[in-house]
Write a protein that holds these residues in place. Structure first.
Motif, PDB file in Angstrom:
ATOM      1  N   ILE A 198       0.839  -1.191   0.000  1.00 49.16           N
ATOM      2  CA  ILE A 198       0.000   0.000   0.000  1.00 49.16           C
ATOM      3  C   ILE A 198       0.878   1.246   0.000  1.00 49.16           C
ATOM      4  N   GLY A 199       0.291   2.371  -0.325  1.00 53.01           N
ATOM      5  CA  GLY A 199       1.051   3.610  -0.329  1.00 53.01           C
ATOM      6  C   GLY A 199       0.123   4.806  -0.304  1.00 53.01           C
ATOM      7  N   GLY A 200       0.741   5.952  -0.094  1.00 59.46           N
ATOM      8  CA  GLY A 200      -0.012   7.199  -0.177  1.00 59.46           C
ATOM      9  C   GLY A 200       0.000   7.702  -1.606  1.00 59.46           C
ATOM     10  N   VAL A 240       6.609   9.291   7.038  1.00 58.58           N
ATOM     11  CA  VAL A 240       5.371   9.449   6.270  1.00 58.58           C
ATOM     12  C   VAL A 240       4.957  10.922   6.243  1.00 58.58           C
ATOM     13  N   GLU A 245       3.858   7.767  -2.564  1.00 54.99           N
ATOM     14  CA  GLU A 245       4.991   7.554  -1.660  1.00 54.99           C
ATOM     15  C   GLU A 245       4.713   6.320  -0.816  1.00 54.99           C
ATOM     16  N   MET A 254       7.360   3.238   1.758  1.00 52.56           N
ATOM     17  CA  MET A 254       8.534   3.214   2.634  1.00 52.56           C
ATOM     18  C   MET A 254       9.533   2.097   2.342  1.00 52.56           C
ATOM     19  N   GLU A 255       9.320   1.338   1.251  1.00 54.78           N
ATOM     20  CA  GLU A 255      10.196   0.184   1.035  1.00 54.78           C
ATOM     21  C   GLU A 255      10.897   0.140  -0.324  1.00 54.78           C
ATOM     22  N   ARG A 296       2.113  -0.117  -6.297  1.00 58.46           N
ATOM     23  CA  ARG A 296       1.489   0.324  -5.044  1.00 58.46           C
ATOM     24  C   ARG A 296      -0.006   0.496  -5.230  1.00 58.46           C
ATOM     25  N   ASN A 347      -4.324   5.834   0.999  1.00 55.33           N
ATOM     26  CA  ASN A 347      -4.577   7.153   1.607  1.00 55.33           C
ATOM     27  C   ASN A 347      -3.971   8.228   0.719  1.00 55.33           C
ATOM     28  N   ARG A 350      -2.238  14.474   7.958  1.00 59.08           N
ATOM     29  CA  ARG A 350      -2.477  13.164   8.580  1.00 59.08           C
ATOM     30  C   ARG A 350      -3.951  13.015   8.943  1.00 59.08           C
ATOM     31  N   ARG A 399      -5.995   9.503   9.879  1.00 59.13           N
ATOM     32  CA  ARG A 399      -6.096   8.041   9.903  1.00 59.13           C
ATOM     33  C   ARG A 399      -7.487   7.560   9.510  1.00 59.13           C
ATOM     34  N   TRP A 403      -7.952   6.463   5.878  1.00 62.34           N
ATOM     35  CA  TRP A 403      -7.223   5.318   5.314  1.00 62.34           C
ATOM     36  C   TRP A 403      -8.190   4.230   4.874  1.00 62.34           C
TER      37      TRP A 403
END
Ligand SMILES: O=C(O)c1cccc(C(=O)CC[C@H]2O[C@@H](n3cnc4c(=O)[nH]cnc43)[C@H](O)[C@@H]2O)c1
Length: 188
Positions: free
Chosen positions: A32-34, A104, A124, A126-127, A146, A150, A155, A157, A160
């Motif tokens: 998953i990703g933004g 993030v 974006e 993280m991996e 991806r 979100n 931010r 939550r 999401w």
């Protein structure tokens, strides 16, 4: 989670497979990703034509400077262009840069700064860059897909949609597998 664990895990798997005489032909980083709006909406997929370490660098009086600009190496990997096109077509996803971050994004200002620095960015996560670094060390091509859970921005939550994103990823993989199985890196 994060680029360091992703790099270590990928390198371990690639090394073990090579030692067993069954090396991998391709590494796929998926999750998953933004998503950067409006191109990458929640519940959609994106395919990386570039995998970019977006916060690997230094803050200076003139703003962020990447390690590449500082003369310390590369902050981007390019998946095979023909494979990116084939996969994007197969899953009906746009192709563009996918940024790898260690923090993030949680504000509109940070989202705007990233987009200004990376105008082709769609998402974006993280991996990806960690996976790509390990793959590059082994001379194995890499792909990043991806599913958007979100929006990149302030931010929130409650906004999401992880189950929707995972459902999109699962559906996408059903269409992806035949493409990957028929792709030959030497046709590039
Ligand atoms: O608590 C938070 O605000 C928060 C914000 C973003 C991500 C998390 C996580 O615990 C999951 C990180 C996990 O998911 C990927 N991911 C999903 N959306 C984004 C994003 O907008 N920016 C960066 N990474 C994202 C990431 O690849 C990790 O695997 C908590």
């Amino acid at each position: 989670m994060g680029p360091a664990l992703a790099a270590a895990s990928t390198a371990s798997a690639l090394t073990a497979a090579a030692l067993e005489g069954t090396p991998y032909d391709l590494v796929v980083s998926a999750g998953i990703g933004g998503g950067f709006l409006p191109e990458a909406r929640v519940g959609s997929l994106v395919v990386a034509d570039e995998i970019v370490a977006a916060d690997l660098g230094a803050e200076t009086d003139d703003g962020f400077v990447s390690v590449t600009e500082l003369g310390f190496g590369s902050v981007r990997h390019q998946p095979p262009a023909d494979l990116v096109r084939l996969v994007g077509d197969a899953v009906g996803a746009p192709t563009g840069a996918v940024l790898t971050v260690s923090t993030v994004t949680g504000t509109a200002e940070r989202a705007a700064a990233l987009r200004e620095r990376h105008p082709t960015a769609l998402a974006e996560a993280m991996e990806g860059f960690g996976v790509a670094e390990a793959a590059a060390v082994h001379g194995v091509p890499v792909l990043e897909v991806r599913a958007i859970s979100n929006p990149v921005g302030p931010r929130d939550r409650a906004a999401w949609r992880i189950p929707d994103a995972l459902a999109a990823l699962t559906e996408g993989f059903g269409k992806l597998v035949p493409v990957l199985e028929s792709w030959n890196r030497h046709d590039q």
